[in-house]
Structure formats: structure tokens, C-alpha cells
Scaffold this motif. Structure first.
Motif, short mmCIF file in Angstrom:
data_model
loop_
_atom_site.label_atom_id
_atom_site.label_comp_id
_atom_site.label_asym_id
_atom_site.label_seq_id
_atom_site.Cartn_x
_atom_site.Cartn_y
_atom_site.Cartn_z
N TYR A 392 26.24 54.56 51.76
CA TYR A 392 24.86 54.11 51.53
C TYR A 392 24.77 53.43 50.17
CZ TYR A 392 23.71 57.23 55.42
OH TYR A 392 23.66 57.85 56.64
N CYS A 449 21.53 61.80 59.60
CA CYS A 449 21.29 62.01 58.17
C CYS A 449 19.81 62.22 57.88
CB CYS A 449 21.84 60.82 57.39
SG CYS A 449 21.49 60.88 55.61
N GLN A 453 19.21 65.84 56.55
CA GLN A 453 19.12 65.84 55.08
C GLN A 453 17.72 65.52 54.56
OE1 GLN A 453 21.66 67.03 53.60
NE2 GLN A 453 23.01 66.93 55.40
N LYS A 454 16.89 64.94 55.41
CA LYS A 454 15.51 64.60 55.06
C LYS A 454 15.42 63.87 53.70
CE LYS A 454 13.45 68.32 57.75
NZ LYS A 454 14.69 68.48 58.56
N PRO A 455 16.02 62.70 53.60
CA PRO A 455 16.03 61.96 52.33
C PRO A 455 14.63 61.49 51.90
CG PRO A 455 16.88 60.58 54.10
CD PRO A 455 16.75 61.95 54.66
N GLN A 456 13.66 61.52 52.82
CA GLN A 456 12.30 61.11 52.46
C GLN A 456 11.68 62.04 51.42
OE1 GLN A 456 13.50 61.92 55.43
NE2 GLN A 456 11.98 62.83 56.83
N TYR A 458 13.03 62.81 48.81
CA TYR A 458 13.41 62.27 47.50
C TYR A 458 12.82 60.88 47.28
CZ TYR A 458 16.90 65.96 48.05
OH TYR A 458 17.53 67.17 48.26
N GLU A 615 27.69 59.74 51.85
CA GLU A 615 26.39 60.37 52.08
C GLU A 615 26.09 61.45 51.05
OE1 GLU A 615 24.76 63.42 55.37
OE2 GLU A 615 25.26 61.44 56.20
N ARG A 616 27.05 62.31 50.76
CA ARG A 616 26.79 63.41 49.83
C ARG A 616 26.44 62.89 48.44
NH1 ARG A 616 31.08 68.22 49.61
NH2 ARG A 616 30.29 68.37 51.76
N LEU A 619 22.92 61.27 48.48
CA LEU A 619 21.81 62.23 48.43
C LEU A 619 21.64 62.80 47.03
CD1 LEU A 619 22.55 64.04 51.81
CD2 LEU A 619 20.59 62.56 51.32
N LYS A 623 18.31 62.11 44.74
CA LYS A 623 17.64 63.32 44.26
C LYS A 623 17.51 63.29 42.74
CE LYS A 623 17.98 68.36 44.09
NZ LYS A 623 18.81 69.55 44.40
#
Length: 637
Positions: A392, A449, A453-456, A458, A615-616, A619, A623
Motif C-alpha cells: 500500500y 484488509c 483491520q478497519k483502516p477507516q 485511522y 500491509e502491516r 497500518l 495509525k
């Protein structure tokens, strides 16, 4: 009257097949030579069958030793027929692929069978029209004939993936007839049918497999492309060196009718036939292939054809048709390993004929194809063994001074664990259709993802997913993507689909229908690679997109190309006036960031903030900067 009517009719059948087989134009492939051996064995068997019946019937006049000699010769021929049938059925594997000790085993069994028949006694009986033989020699014949028949049938199943269905069917029918007739003759000794089974087998094999008409192109009279594949594979298997030359015709006149095209093809064949002893094959509707068993012959033919042909071909009716010839030359067959390999070389280089008149497939050219094949195999392996990885790249929102989106990018990890850049594998995946599987994998990974992981949380508003040309041509694209979004229970607003100009121009009608449906479901769109094509303004107005992405080359061009600078100033104003947002890709320095920001773009993507990351790490990145925003302060002057 002798009981030889069936054998005589069978002999006539085989001789008719032999006649038509000989007068036909054929390539004399290895299988064809074995077929002739089978015909010869069948003819000898039928003659000896007739002779044995006559000998037994006339045993009082001929003497017992002569009758026994003829009878033993006949049953040896029967065993030989079943043995040759086995070789024919599995000629590619019996003579080429199987281990040497397997071949030796079958040859030894045949020798044992012949020796047993010669050494062991045989007896004969005559009761009116009924004549037959029996005894240990006959028992040996039955045992080994059945053994070879079973081996032949087994070969059809063991090598079922390598033997064509048509060939397998013909051989099994032949062997079935043989078994059936043997049983009938055992029950009805007055019906001498075993030799007839061999004759019917020859007829079946000729009609289904050995009829050369299937190898002839009816329009031109030369060998067909199917014959070319068979002939080349035969040469490879026998280790015979050859050179070849593909000749492609490009008409300079449009709208030629079929009759004229046929005359052109015939005129081309007449010209190529002068270069003996080359074999000529019809490659496609507009190409021919010449096979030479000498590199020197191929070189001479090429030079003479180029000198003789002057961009015009003359027809018998006096017309001259303007035409261009292109050539793909394979000077050394040892560079390929099989006919499939050689055909793949041909297909690979055909795409370059619009740039070159002559392509020579030498070691350097072959290394390019091998690299292509390796990458293609790597893609297949990665898809089958889950070795694709999604990276990403964060996208910076200038107004919010935060990372509110990202682009999902695919990477492949090879067998050695090294990451392969997309510039190596994406074009090949697009060419062979594997891009569809890659595209779906990327989309599903992004959906997973977002769900897991719910990136929203952040501050991420959406993730961009690239659509390939092949995906855009799918009529059910919208339904697929909506179904997958439902499977992962994600809001479609979290997905932004990137469309390139190439994709938009190649499938506009289908794509627009999909885009409208997807937009109604909540998906959004970006127009990618702006600045790399020639019709961007048209496709911006047509596509229901909310974001335009400046390609990296367009962004960097602003700093060293005056024309690009003037163009970008005008385009930015136009796009902003249309109510669209702009992402500037490839921003790597503070100067580039300040300049693009000053021009009025909305988002920045590039190494200035971050390279694409797993990905890790991604995130953790978003964050971190959601808690402590990355604020780009104005530089002091």
C-alpha cells in the motif's frame, strides 16, 4: 473349395488402403513408417493365412513338413502383427520416451515368442471346410498375442493425457475387434476371422489417423498447419536438425475478395515450390512456413526470395497485387526443445513484425522468450501457491494534512523469496489473461484488509484498486465486485477503482455500463495515468469519475519540459472547474511537493511521504500519523 473367402477379401481391403496411402502426398513421419510396417505385416499375415489353409487342405500332396512350416510362419506373423500394433499405438513412447530396458523387455518377449513357436510342435486338423491348428506352438501364439493386445490397450490408458482422444479411440476399437473375432473363431472354427481383424485395424487406422488428406490444406494443396506441428515434433523426437522460415503476407490493397486471395495464395505457393527440397506448409490465412534440413538451403532460399519478390505478386489473369512480406527465421532447431516450443517462439515474435521486416530467432532472441516463459511460469506459481503480496502506498490529503487514502499495489515473491517489480510481470499477465486472477486477488485482499483491520479508524476514506483492461472488458464486472463486497461485508465507499485511459478506450461501452452500476452502489472512480495518452480530455468528460491522477512522468515533466508546464497549468484549471480532484503521483522532493501544492492539486502520492509498504507497515504508518499528523510546514524564504 478352400475356406479363404474372408482372408481374400481382407487382403484386397488392405491392398486398396496401401494403394491410396502410397499415391497420397505425405510427410513420412515416424508413425507413418510404422503404419507401413503394420500394412506389410498384415499383408504377409493374410497371405500366410491363405497359404496355411491351402497347405492343410492339400497336406497329402505337399508333405507334413511343408504344411507345418507354413502354419508356423502364419502364427509367427500373427504375433508379429500384434507386436507391431503395440509399437504403432505407442510409437512416440516406445521409440522415444520409455526407458531403454522397457523396449528391450518387449523385444526379448517377441524373440521368446518366435523361438517358442519355432521349437514347439504344432498340429493341424481338416474336417471338410474346417481347418485349424492346435498344440503348444499355438498356445504360445495366443499367450503372447493376448499379452501384446493387453499392453496396447493399457498404453492407451496409461498415456491417455499424451495420446489424443481420436487416436486412443481408433486403437481401442481395433483391439476390441481383434479380441472379439478371436473369441468368435475359437467358438466357430469354420470362421477364420483373426486375420480379418488385422485388416479391419489397418482400415480403421487409415481412415481415422493416417489419411493424409487431413494434412493437406485444400485451398493451396500444400501441407496444413496441423501437419507442420506433427512434422516438427517428429523431427525433434528423432533429433534431426532443421531450419525453418515463416513468411507472412501483408496486403497493401484492401477489400480483396476470397477468390483473389486464393489466387494470391496459389501464386505464392508456385513461387515457394521453386526452392526444393524445402517442404511448404500453410501456417495461417496469410502465412506459409518452409522447413529445410540444411541451414545453407534456408539461407539461399531466403536471399533468393527477397531478391525475386519486389513488393508485388503477379496473378494468372495479369493483375499485380501490391504486397509486403515479413519473415521469421529459425536457423537452428536445437534452440527449441519441441514443436510447442518452436510455435511459442513464433507467436512471441509475430507481435514485432509491424516494426521489423525480418526477425532472426537466434540465441539472444531465444533468451528473451525464455525470460518471458520464466516470468509467466512465476506468475502461475505465485497464483497457485499464494505468493502474491499486496503493498500500500499512502496518499496525502493536502487540505486535511493527513493520509486519507492509499493505492493497493501487487507484488510477487519468487521461489527464492525475492520481490519481483510489477513492471516485469504485469505486461505479461495482461497479455496472457492471468491479470484477471491477479486483479481479483488484489480486490479480495483489499476487501479483507478493510474488513479485518478497519483502516477507516485511522482516518482512511478509501483504498484505490487498479482495474486492468481485461477486467474492464468483462460485462459482469459490476456484479462480481458487488458480490465480493457483500461477501466481505464492507461499504463500497471504501473502494476507489482506478481506470486507465487504455482500459477506457478499449471497452468504453461495457466499461461505462459497469461504472454507472458500480457508482450507484457506492463505489468511486479515479482516472489513472493522466498525461501518458492523447485523448485524455475526451475520456475525462465521458467517465463518471471524481479523481484524476497525474502520471509520474507528467508530474516530473513539469520540472524540465516547458510545454508540459504550460499544459499542466491549463489542465489543472480545467479539471478543477469540472469539480474533480487531482492526485499528483511520483512526488519525491520538497520542491516537487511545494510546486504541485501551489498549482492546486488536492493529493500527493510518492516517495516524499512513503514508498509502497506491506500491509502491516502501512497500518502502523497511518495509525502513527493519525495520532501525530504529518504537517508539511511552509519553507522559510
Amino acid at each position: 473349395m478352400y475356406n479363404i473367402q474372408v482372408q481374400t477379401a481382407a487382403l484386397c481391403m488392405v491392398l486398396v488402403v496401401l494403394f491410396f496411402s502410397v499415391i497420397q502426398k505425405n510427410l513420412m513421419l515416424r508413425g507413418r513408417k510404422i503404419f507401413y510396417l503394420l500394412i506389410a505385416t498384415t499383408v504377409v499375415t493374410l497371405i500366410l493365412d491363405i497359404a496355411s489353409v491351402i497347405a492343410i487342405s492339400e497336406s497329402r500332396r505337399l508333405g507334413e513338413w511343408l504344411v507345418i512350416l507354413v502354419c508356423k510362419a502364419y502364427i509367427v506373423a500373427l504375433v508379429a502383427g500384434s507386436f507391431v500394433g503395440l509399437i504403432y499405438s505407442a510409437e512416440e513412447y516406445f521409440l522415444g520416451h520409455v526407458k531403454r530396458h522397457t523396449r528391450v523387455f518387449y523385444i526379448v518377449t517377441f524373440a521368446i515368442a518366435v523361438a517358442g513357436i519355432v521349437v514347439l510342435p504344432i498340429h493341424y486338423v481338416q474336417k471338410g471346410r474346417i481347418v485349424y491348428t492346435y498344440g503348444p506352438a499355438c498356445l504360445v501364439t495366443y499367450v503372447f498375442a493376448i499379452f501384446y493386445i493387453i499392453s496396447t490397450i493399457s498404453t492407451c490408458f496409461v498415456y491417455s493425457e499424451r495420446i489424443s482422444a481420436k487416436r486412443r479411440k481408433a486403437i481401442l476399437v481395433w483391439q476390441g475387434i481383434w479380441i472379439y473375432f478371436a473369441i468368435v473363431q475359437f467358438v466357430r472354427q469354420d470362421l477364420l476371422l483373426v486375420s480379418l481383424a488385422m485388416a479391419l485395424g489397418v482400415v480403421i487406422l487409415y481412415s481415422e489417423l493416417e489419411n493424409s488428406e487431413a494434412f493437406i490444406d485444400r485451398s493451396t494443396g500444400v501441407f496444413s498447419s496441423h501437419a507442420l506441428m506433427e512434422y516438427m515434433q517428429d523431427l525433434f523426437e528423432q533429433g534431426i536438425f532443421f531450419s525453418s522460415m515463416d513468411i507472412f503476407m501483408q496486403y497493401r490493397s484492401h477489400g480483396l475478395d476470397l477468390a483473389t486471395e486464393r489466387q494470391i495464395h496459389l501464386a505464392m505457393v508456385r513461387m515457394l515450390k521453386r526452392y526444393q527440397p524445402a517442404l511448404i506448409f500453410r501456417g495461417s490465412s496469410s502465412s506459409f512456413t518452409m522447413i529445410f534440413l540444411s541451414r545453407e538451403e534456408q539461407n539461399c532460399a531466403f536471399e533468393e526470395i527477397r531478391q525475386e519478390f519486389n513488393d508485388m505478386i503477379s496473378l494468372p489473369d495479369g493483375r499485380e497485387i501490391p504486397m509486403k512480406l515479413n519473415y521469421i527465421i529459425y536457423p537452428d532447431s536445437t534452440l527449441a526443445s519441441s514443436a510447442d516450443d518452436a510455435f511459442e517462439f513464433r507467436n512471441y515474435f509475430m507481435s514485432e513484425l509491424d516494426k521489423k521486416d525480418v526477425i532472426v530467432v537466434d540465441k539472444i532472441a531465444v533468451s528473451r522468450v525464455r525470460e518471458y516463459q520464466d516470468i509467466r511460469e512465476m506468475i502461475t506459481y505465485a497464483l497457485d501457491h499464494d505468493r502474491l503480496e499486496i503493498y500500500y502506498q499512502p496518499i496525502y490529503n493536502i487540505a486535511d494534512q493527513s493520509f486519507t487514502s492509499a493505492e493497493a499495489l501487487v507484488r510477487i515473491r519468487d521461489r527464492n523469496g525475492r520481490l519481483v517489480p510489477p513492471t516485469l510481470f504485469i505486461p505479461i499477465a495482461e497479455e496472457n489473461g492471468m491479470i484477471l486472477r491477479i486483479g481479483e486477488y488484489v480486490y479480495r485482499s483489499v476487501c479483507q484488509c478493510i474488513r479485518d483491520q478497519k483502516p477507516q479508524r485511522y482516518g482512511l476514506h478509501y483504498i484505490e484498486v487498479n482495474l486492468s483492461v481485461a477486467q474492464c472488458e468483462q460485462e459482469d464486472l459490476a456484479d462480481q465486485f458487488h458480490r465480493i463486497a457483500l461477501d466481505y461485508d464492507i461499504d463500497p465507499k471504501m473502494i476507489n477503482l482506478e481506470i486507465t485511459e487504455t482500459a477506457g478506450s478499449s471497452a468504453t461501452k461495457t466499461l461505462l455500463a459497469n461504472m454507472r452500476k458500480l457508482k450507484s452502489l457506492g463505489f468511486t472512480f479515479s482516472l489513472d495515468d493522466f498525461g501518458t495518452g492523447r485523448s485524455n480530455l475526451d475520456y475525462i468528460s465521458e467517465m463518471p469519475a471524481s479523481i484524476v491522477k497525474f502520471d509520474r512522468s507528467f508530474t516530473l515533466g513539469y520540472f524540465y519540459n516547458e510545454k508540459t508546464r504550460f499544459l499542466m497549468n491549463g489542465v489543472i484549471k480545467m479539471i478543477r472547474d469540472m469539480g474533480l480532484s487531482i492526485v499528483s503521483e511520483g512526488v519525491e522532493t520538497r520542491e516537487q511537493y511545494d510546486t504541485m501544492t501551489g498549482l492546486g492539486v488536492n493529493y500527493i502520492q510518492g516517495y516524499f511521504f512513503s514508498r509502497p509498504i506491506p500491509e502491516r507497515e502501512f497500518l502502523a504508518f497511518i495509525k502513527k500519523y493519525s495520532e501525530t499528523p504529518w504537517i508539511v510546514e511552509p519553507e522559510e524564504k
